[in-house]
Design a protein around this motif. Structure first.
Motif, mmCIF file in Angstrom:
data_model
loop_
_atom_site.group_PDB
_atom_site.id
_atom_site.type_symbol
_atom_site.label_atom_id
_atom_site.label_comp_id
_atom_site.label_asym_id
_atom_site.label_seq_id
_atom_site.Cartn_x
_atom_site.Cartn_y
_atom_site.Cartn_z
ATOM 1 N N ARG A 176 29.976 23.605 -1.418
ATOM 2 C CA ARG A 176 29.929 22.235 -0.890
ATOM 3 C C ARG A 176 28.679 21.520 -1.419
ATOM 4 N NH1 ARG A 176 33.574 20.745 2.310
ATOM 5 N NH2 ARG A 176 32.263 19.070 3.144
ATOM 6 N N PRO A 177 28.470 20.256 -1.038
ATOM 7 C CA PRO A 177 27.330 19.518 -1.589
ATOM 8 C C PRO A 177 25.964 20.140 -1.293
ATOM 9 C CG PRO A 177 28.898 17.999 -0.599
ATOM 10 C CD PRO A 177 29.361 19.382 -0.250
ATOM 11 N N ILE A 178 25.053 19.940 -2.247
ATOM 12 C CA ILE A 178 23.648 20.340 -2.113
ATOM 13 C C ILE A 178 22.776 19.148 -2.487
ATOM 14 C CG2 ILE A 178 21.789 21.802 -3.037
ATOM 15 C CD1 ILE A 178 23.877 23.969 -3.581
ATOM 16 N N LEU A 179 21.768 18.886 -1.680
ATOM 17 C CA LEU A 179 20.719 17.924 -2.016
ATOM 18 C C LEU A 179 19.467 18.717 -2.374
ATOM 19 C CD1 LEU A 179 19.697 14.681 -0.151
ATOM 20 C CD2 LEU A 179 17.968 16.442 -0.542
ATOM 21 N N THR A 180 18.808 18.343 -3.472
ATOM 22 C CA THR A 180 17.527 18.969 -3.787
ATOM 23 C C THR A 180 16.418 17.940 -3.639
ATOM 24 O OG1 THR A 180 18.088 18.602 -6.125
ATOM 25 C CG2 THR A 180 18.218 20.865 -5.299
ATOM 26 N N ASP A 181 15.318 18.356 -2.993
ATOM 27 C CA ASP A 181 14.152 17.483 -2.936
ATOM 28 C C ASP A 181 13.447 17.521 -4.289
ATOM 29 O OD1 ASP A 181 12.764 19.861 -3.010
ATOM 30 O OD2 ASP A 181 12.061 19.766 -0.955
ATOM 31 N N SER A 182 12.458 16.665 -4.465
ATOM 32 C CA SER A 182 11.878 16.480 -5.802
ATOM 33 C C SER A 182 10.695 17.403 -6.094
ATOM 34 C CB SER A 182 11.407 15.040 -5.953
ATOM 35 O OG SER A 182 10.278 14.805 -5.118
ATOM 36 N N GLY A 183 10.170 18.065 -5.051
ATOM 37 C CA GLY A 183 8.962 18.864 -5.217
ATOM 38 C C GLY A 183 7.702 18.138 -4.793
ATOM 39 N N GLY A 184 7.806 16.822 -4.565
ATOM 40 C CA GLY A 184 6.623 16.029 -4.234
ATOM 41 C C GLY A 184 5.931 16.459 -2.957
ATOM 42 N N PHE A 185 6.716 16.773 -1.918
ATOM 43 C CA PHE A 185 6.115 17.136 -0.634
ATOM 44 C C PHE A 185 5.345 18.446 -0.739
ATOM 45 C CE2 PHE A 185 6.257 19.481 3.379
ATOM 46 C CZ PHE A 185 5.593 18.586 4.214
ATOM 47 N N GLN A 186 5.946 19.455 -1.381
ATOM 48 C CA GLN A 186 5.268 20.748 -1.504
ATOM 49 C C GLN A 186 3.991 20.614 -2.315
ATOM 50 O OE1 GLN A 186 8.604 20.487 -1.546
ATOM 51 N NE2 GLN A 186 8.845 21.599 0.377
ATOM 52 N N VAL A 187 4.052 19.808 -3.382
ATOM 53 C CA VAL A 187 2.868 19.631 -4.220
ATOM 54 C C VAL A 187 1.756 18.940 -3.421
ATOM 55 C CG1 VAL A 187 2.004 18.392 -6.242
ATOM 56 C CG2 VAL A 187 4.107 19.709 -6.408
ATOM 57 N N MET A 188 2.137 17.993 -2.543
ATOM 58 C CA MET A 188 1.144 17.350 -1.682
ATOM 59 C C MET A 188 0.447 18.371 -0.795
ATOM 60 S SD MET A 188 1.636 14.893 1.634
ATOM 61 C CE MET A 188 1.754 16.343 2.709
ATOM 62 N N SER A 189 1.217 19.319 -0.288
ATOM 63 C CA SER A 189 0.641 20.292 0.633
ATOM 64 C C SER A 189 -0.218 21.329 -0.077
ATOM 65 C CB SER A 189 1.749 20.974 1.451
ATOM 66 O OG SER A 189 2.656 21.635 0.609
ATOM 67 N N LEU A 190 -0.220 21.309 -1.414
ATOM 68 C CA LEU A 190 -1.055 22.232 -2.194
ATOM 69 C C LEU A 190 -2.364 21.570 -2.620
ATOM 70 C CD1 LEU A 190 1.578 23.657 -4.708
ATOM 71 C CD2 LEU A 190 0.526 24.902 -2.834
ATOM 72 N N SER A 191 -2.903 20.685 -1.787
ATOM 73 C CA SER A 191 -4.012 19.827 -2.232
ATOM 74 C C SER A 191 -5.130 20.585 -2.934
ATOM 75 C CB SER A 191 -4.571 19.055 -1.049
ATOM 76 O OG SER A 191 -4.873 19.937 0.009
ATOM 77 N N SER A 192 -5.399 21.824 -2.527
ATOM 78 C CA SER A 192 -6.499 22.565 -3.159
ATOM 79 C C SER A 192 -6.093 23.170 -4.503
ATOM 80 C CB SER A 192 -6.977 23.681 -2.227
ATOM 81 O OG SER A 192 -5.915 24.586 -1.989
ATOM 82 N N LEU A 193 -4.775 23.160 -4.802
ATOM 83 C CA LEU A 193 -4.288 23.830 -6.012
ATOM 84 C C LEU A 193 -3.733 22.849 -7.044
ATOM 85 C CD1 LEU A 193 -2.260 26.711 -4.288
ATOM 86 C CD2 LEU A 193 -4.473 26.947 -5.398
ATOM 87 N N ARG A 194 -3.940 21.528 -6.828
ATOM 88 C CA ARG A 194 -3.273 20.576 -7.713
ATOM 89 C C ARG A 194 -4.226 19.509 -8.233
ATOM 90 N NH1 ARG A 194 -3.128 15.861 -4.866
ATOM 91 N NH2 ARG A 194 -2.573 15.883 -2.661
ATOM 92 N N LYS A 195 -3.810 18.909 -9.359
ATOM 93 C CA LYS A 195 -4.524 17.769 -9.923
ATOM 94 C C LYS A 195 -3.489 16.703 -10.261
ATOM 95 C CE LYS A 195 -7.388 16.178 -13.734
ATOM 96 N NZ LYS A 195 -7.752 16.401 -15.148
ATOM 97 N N MET A 196 -3.684 15.493 -9.727
ATOM 98 C CA MET A 196 -2.709 14.430 -9.910
ATOM 99 C C MET A 196 -3.219 13.388 -10.893
ATOM 100 S SD MET A 196 -0.710 12.232 -7.032
ATOM 101 C CE MET A 196 -0.683 13.705 -6.047
ATOM 102 N N THR A 197 -2.344 12.961 -11.800
ATOM 103 C CA THR A 197 -2.633 11.867 -12.730
ATOM 104 C C THR A 197 -1.428 10.937 -12.739
ATOM 105 O OG1 THR A 197 -1.625 12.952 -14.646
ATOM 106 C CG2 THR A 197 -3.956 13.459 -14.209
ATOM 107 N N GLU A 198 -1.519 9.866 -13.497
ATOM 108 C CA GLU A 198 -0.383 8.952 -13.618
ATOM 109 C C GLU A 198 0.831 9.657 -14.215
ATOM 110 O OE1 GLU A 198 1.846 5.619 -13.154
ATOM 111 O OE2 GLU A 198 -0.176 5.939 -12.378
ATOM 112 N N GLU A 199 0.575 10.632 -15.094
ATOM 113 C CA GLU A 199 1.670 11.346 -15.758
ATOM 114 C C GLU A 199 2.454 12.195 -14.778
ATOM 115 O OE1 GLU A 199 4.270 12.693 -18.651
ATOM 116 O OE2 GLU A 199 2.954 10.944 -18.585
ATOM 117 N N GLY A 200 1.752 12.868 -13.862
ATOM 118 C CA GLY A 200 2.403 13.766 -12.921
ATOM 119 C C GLY A 200 1.379 14.647 -12.237
#
Length: 376
Positions: free
Chosen positions: A88-112
């Protein structure tokens, strides 16, 4: 726009709506609650059991699946539907929320976003284009635009900068998604708790054009009062003729309050996570099966419930298997919780179609206020 994907409103009652989302893999009755199958499974449940609770659609998680087992591997094995045995149907999230919650493990730029895996520390880059590619490889029916989920609380200027970046990423997501027959792309409204920012975000998304629209950036710590304040106006900024999805919500009274304010779709890990920790959600509120008061109680968790846990097992048994850390405890309580959440959705769909939503909600709230049945 997605051919083979459509949304039909059947009835409204106040701002509450009921209808049907049609996809090539089946219909989704709205308002819809989507169980969360983070890593290709709704924890403690077989797919047929999830379907038996009344679920029309599941949510899969881009972030977790890209790290393990990998989107390319899932594609080689026939796509996520085949891989996890859910047709049946599946919706996938984009990954944005999980990446937000990794604040100590991530670096954000305009590119991504560049981030380190929480599993093995390996480096990964997630951009709107890569998020669209991963979701295409997974084969999900509803794809979410890549966004930055603004943390709460956020200063007005910080929220504005975050929202505008998400809107630029929404355009890039739309361009990268292209035209995929039978697959839909949803844009995500941001703007934290600031009405003007929500309005600007909605206008930017409508200018791009999506198959559905999500209200993002809520259920991130702002509390039910502020969430409802935003929902009093945010859904109305989005097109009437497209599905509206509130991401990451919620408890039963959150869900009812969201539908009352014009939301059509929701998802939350709560039913399965609670089930694995001995918590049952019932029409009388939350019941903690770890508590000693249940040890000799031969009654079901909820006498009005027809799920297997309530039909075939006593509170005493569930208390025993919860305390003994037996796997069946999480299985039965997750089944019960998902069944109850779907029962709420079915109740609201029927009430809206009959113009009885206010009385249904009143009944829902009054039963919850009674609290659990008296101990024996």
């Amino acid at each position: 726009m997605a051919t083979g994907f459509s949304f039909t409103l059947a009835a409204t009652d106040g701002r509450a709506r009921t209808g049907v989302i049609t996809t090539p893999r089946g219909e989704i009755r709205t308002p819809a609650f989507m169980p969360v199958g983070t890593a290709g499974t709704v924890k403690a449940m077989l797919p047929d059991s999830v379907r038996a609770t009344g679920a029309d659609i599941l949510l899969g998680n881009t972030y977790h699946l890209m790290l393990r087992p990998g989107a390319e591997r899932v594609a080689r094995l026939g796509g996520l539907h085949k891989f996890m045995n859910w047709e049946r149907p599946i919706l996938t999230d984009s990954g944005g929320f999980q990446v937000m919650s990794l604040s100590s493990l991530r670096k954000m730029t305009e590119e991504g976003v560049t981030f380190s895996s929480h599993i093995d520390g390996s480096k990964h880059v997630l951009t709107p284009e890569r998020s669209m590619e991963i979701q295409r490889l997974l084969g999900s029916d509803i794809v979410m635009a890549f966004d930055e989920c603004t943390p709460f609380p956020a200063a007005q200027d910080v929220s504005l900068e975050s929202m505008r970046r998400s809107m630029r990423w929404a355009r890039r997501s739309r361009d990268a998604f292209g035209d995929r027959l039978g697959h839909a792309l949803f844009g995500i409204q941001q703007g934290s708790v600031f009405r003007e920012q929500r309005e600007e975000s909605a206008e930017a998304l409508k200018a791009v054009g999506f198959d559905g629209y999500a209200v993002g950036g809520l259920a991130v710590g702002e509390g039910q009062g502020q969430m409802f304040d935003v929902l009093n106006y945010a859904p109305g900024m989005l097109p009437d003729d497209k599905p509206r999805y509130l991401m990451g919500v919620g408890k039963p009274d959150d869900i009812v309050g969201a539908v009352k304010r014009g939301i059509d779709m929701m998802d939350c890990v709560l039913p399965s996570r609670s089930g694995r920790t001995g918590q049952a959600w019932t029409r009388r509120g939350q019941v903690n099966l770890r508590n000693a008061r249940h040890a000799d109680d031969p009654r079901p968790v909820d006498e009005a419930c027809s799920c297997p846990a309530c039909r075939n097992y006593s509170r005493a048994y569930l208390h025993h298997v919860v305390r003994a850390n037996e796997m069946i405890a999480g299985m039965l309580l997750t089944w019960h919780n998902l069944h109850y959440f779907q029962e709420i959705m079915a109740g609201m769909r029927e009430a809206i179609s009959k113009g009885r939503f206010a009385s249904w909600e009143n009944d829902f709230q009054s039963r919850r206020s009674e609290g659990d049945i008296e101990p024996l």
